[in-house]
Design a protein around this motif. Structure first.
Motif, PDB file in Angstrom:
ATOM      1  N   PHE A   9       0.809  -1.220   0.000  1.00  0.00           N
ATOM      2  CA  PHE A   9       0.000   0.000   0.000  1.00  0.00           C
ATOM      3  C   PHE A   9       0.847   1.277   0.000  1.00  0.00           C
ATOM      4  CE2 PHE A   9      -2.837  -3.264   1.367  1.00  0.00           C
ATOM      5  CZ  PHE A   9      -4.049  -2.909   0.797  1.00  0.00           C
ATOM      6  N   PHE A  88       0.663   7.029   1.201  1.00  0.00           N
ATOM      7  CA  PHE A  88      -0.132   5.933   0.651  1.00  0.00           C
ATOM      8  C   PHE A  88      -0.809   6.241  -0.689  1.00  0.00           C
ATOM      9  CE2 PHE A  88       0.022   5.127   5.255  1.00  0.00           C
ATOM     10  CZ  PHE A  88       0.575   3.861   5.220  1.00  0.00           C
ATOM     11  N   CYS A  89      -0.914   7.502  -1.052  1.00  0.00           N
ATOM     12  CA  CYS A  89      -1.706   7.833  -2.247  1.00  0.00           C
ATOM     13  C   CYS A  89      -0.852   8.366  -3.374  1.00  0.00           C
ATOM     14  CB  CYS A  89      -2.775   8.868  -1.889  1.00  0.00           C
ATOM     15  SG  CYS A  89      -4.032   8.212  -0.796  1.00  0.00           S
ATOM     16  N   ASP A  94      -4.701   7.466  -7.025  1.00  0.00           N
ATOM     17  CA  ASP A  94      -5.423   6.888  -5.883  1.00  0.00           C
ATOM     18  C   ASP A  94      -6.489   7.828  -5.338  1.00  0.00           C
ATOM     19  OD1 ASP A  94      -3.986   4.523  -5.953  1.00  0.00           O
ATOM     20  OD2 ASP A  94      -2.349   5.398  -4.788  1.00  0.00           O
ATOM     21  N   THR A 137     -16.197   1.004  -1.101  1.00  0.00           N
ATOM     22  CA  THR A 137     -14.812   0.535  -0.963  1.00  0.00           C
ATOM     23  C   THR A 137     -14.513  -0.547  -2.001  1.00  0.00           C
ATOM     24  OG1 THR A 137     -15.520  -0.973   0.790  1.00  0.00           O
ATOM     25  CG2 THR A 137     -14.522   1.079   1.481  1.00  0.00           C
ATOM     26  N   LYS A 141     -11.969   1.152  -4.350  1.00  0.00           N
ATOM     27  CA  LYS A 141     -10.703   0.789  -3.695  1.00  0.00           C
ATOM     28  C   LYS A 141      -9.883   1.995  -3.204  1.00  0.00           C
ATOM     29  CE  LYS A 141     -10.066  -3.713  -5.901  1.00  0.00           C
ATOM     30  NZ  LYS A 141     -11.448  -3.991  -5.583  1.00  0.00           N
ATOM     31  N   LYS A 143      -7.483   4.187  -0.919  1.00  0.00           N
ATOM     32  CA  LYS A 143      -6.307   3.740  -0.163  1.00  0.00           C
ATOM     33  C   LYS A 143      -6.448   4.030   1.330  1.00  0.00           C
ATOM     34  CE  LYS A 143      -3.572   1.751  -3.014  1.00  0.00           C
ATOM     35  NZ  LYS A 143      -2.629   2.311  -3.925  1.00  0.00           N
ATOM     36  N   ASP A 169      -9.763  -2.508   2.890  1.00  0.00           N
ATOM     37  CA  ASP A 169      -8.539  -3.010   2.283  1.00  0.00           C
ATOM     38  C   ASP A 169      -7.595  -1.834   2.023  1.00  0.00           C
ATOM     39  OD1 ASP A 169      -6.933  -4.996   1.351  1.00  0.00           O
ATOM     40  OD2 ASP A 169      -7.775  -5.010  -0.672  1.00  0.00           O
ATOM     41  N   GLY A 170      -7.073  -1.296   3.093  1.00  0.00           N
ATOM     42  CA  GLY A 170      -6.203  -0.118   3.026  1.00  0.00           C
ATOM     43  C   GLY A 170      -5.992   0.372   4.457  1.00  0.00           C
ATOM     44  N   ASN A 196      -3.518  -2.243  10.034  1.00  0.00           N
ATOM     45  CA  ASN A 196      -3.869  -1.333   8.931  1.00  0.00           C
ATOM     46  C   ASN A 196      -4.554  -0.070   9.432  1.00  0.00           C
ATOM     47  OD1 ASN A 196      -6.278  -2.665   9.678  1.00  0.00           O
ATOM     48  ND2 ASN A 196      -7.191  -2.282   7.682  1.00  0.00           N
TER      49      ASN A 196
END
Ligand code: PMP
Length: 341
Positions: A9, A88-89, A94, A137, A141, A143, A169-170, A196
């Motif tokens: 990620f 993360f992005c 993202d 989500t 998706k 992040k 999921d991030g 996470n």
């Protein structure tokens, strides 16, 4: 829960970096003559601050019962929000997810980083609709999910936070800027269970130190290392580090101030019940009220004419003003104006 592999990620360019730690802090030389950092020998504030904020982190570690390696300190939690997005992005690629309405800075920093901002509309009780969360989500998706509890500007705590951590999921960022005003337990206790997520707290609200600009991120050691990697080396100045250390030592004062805010919150809540122009006072777990009025423009202007500045939330939340709890004198002025409308 799905297996979470942090490195999948993190932006690739960030994974390749090492934290910048100043030569002095890295080696912890304990010598009196410091000629290593091009500082001046004169002046009260002539030395650079500790880039690792070691003393402050050790003190916070005792206070929160968490390892110092699981704490990052920022120039307010605002800075930490920015850094987390950067880690993360990927720009232009993202997205982040945030509650709507919620704290505007998540969207602000995401937009600067050229990330899409997805908004999850809250239900009429300002809670998250789980089906909608799962749908958005899965489809998009994102992040990062910024989960603000108690939420600004609605004031309520979010129910079942663990569900969102389990099903995202991030990275879930639980923003606890107002946690001290709430009966809700901090999510810090979930840090051992999930890797996470990140908890944000701040000295700006219950600690009364918004001007010092000190906020914390609590997370796994791996996430904290990433935050330390991208932060400016001297992001928290030495005066602020000292101010906060002093405040932590005055726990009685902190407790007293918090008690006073709770007392004022109760007092205001009772007073609001007898005010005609108020349509609805939303339940609050924070140091502010969200209030719906019959004629919001008139109320806002009348308050301003009597030198009381509030935060109008129209059109984001129609007919509503967010009003934070002041001292008794300020609160009395607020009530007097409202009674005369
Ligand atoms: N999170 C929330 C929910 C807030 O309301 C605020 C301040 N308004 C912040 C973070 C920013 O706090 P800080 O002063 O630590 O940057």
């Amino acid at each position: 829960m799905k297996q979470f592999t942090l490195n999948n990620f993190v932006r690739k360019n960030i994974l390749a970096l090492q934290p910048y730690i100043s030569f002095r802090d890295h080696n912890e030389f304990n010598v009196p003559i410091l000629l290593d950092a091009n500082e001046s020998p004169f002046g009260e504030c002539n030395r650079y601050p500790d880039s690792t904020q070691k003393i402050l982190k050790n003190r916070l570690s005792e206070l929160k019962n968490i390892s110092p390696n699981q704490i990052a300190v920022g120039n307010g939690s605002d800075e930490l929000i920015d850094l987390i997005i950067k880690i993360f992005c990927e720009p232009k690629k993202d997205s982040i997810l945030m509650m709507n309405p919620s704290f505007a800075m998540y969207g602000f920093y995401a937009t600067i980083n050229e990330n899409t901002v997805l908004k999850l509309d809250l239900d009429k009780n300002f809670q998250i609709e789980k089906e909608e969360f799962l749908k958005i989500t899965k489809e998009n998706k994102p992040k990062i999910f910024f989960l603000c509890s108690p939420n600004n500007p609605t004031g309520n705590s979010v129910e079942d936070i663990e569900f969102y951590i389990q099903n995202f999921d991030g990275i879930v960022v639980v923003d606890e800027a107002y946690i001290e005003f709430s009966n809700q337990k901090s999510s810090l206790e979930l840090l051992d269970k999930y890797s996470n997520f990140i908890v944000l707290q701040t000295f700006s609200k219950a600690w009364g130190m918004a001007g010092a600009r000190v906020g914390m991120a609590y997370a796994s050691e791996e996430i904290i290392k990433l935050i330390n990697t991208v932060k400016a080396p001297y992001n928290v100045n030495s005066l602020s580090q000292e101010l906060v250390l002093n405040a932590i030592d005055k726990q009685d004062q902190f407790n007293q101030n918090l008690e006073d805010i709770f007392k004022e919150r109760e007092w205001l809540k009772n007073e609001f019940e007898n005010i005609n122009c108020i349509k609805k006072v939303f339940p609050t777990d924070a140091n502010f009220f969200l209030i719906e009025f019959e004629n919001v423009e008139k109320v806002y202007q009348n308050l301003l004419d009597k030198e009381v500045l509030t935060s109008k939330r129209t059109p984001q939340i129609p007919n509503c003003i967010r009003i934070n709890i002041g001292n008794r004198e300020e609160n009395m002025q607020l009530i007097t104006v409202l009674k005369n409308i």
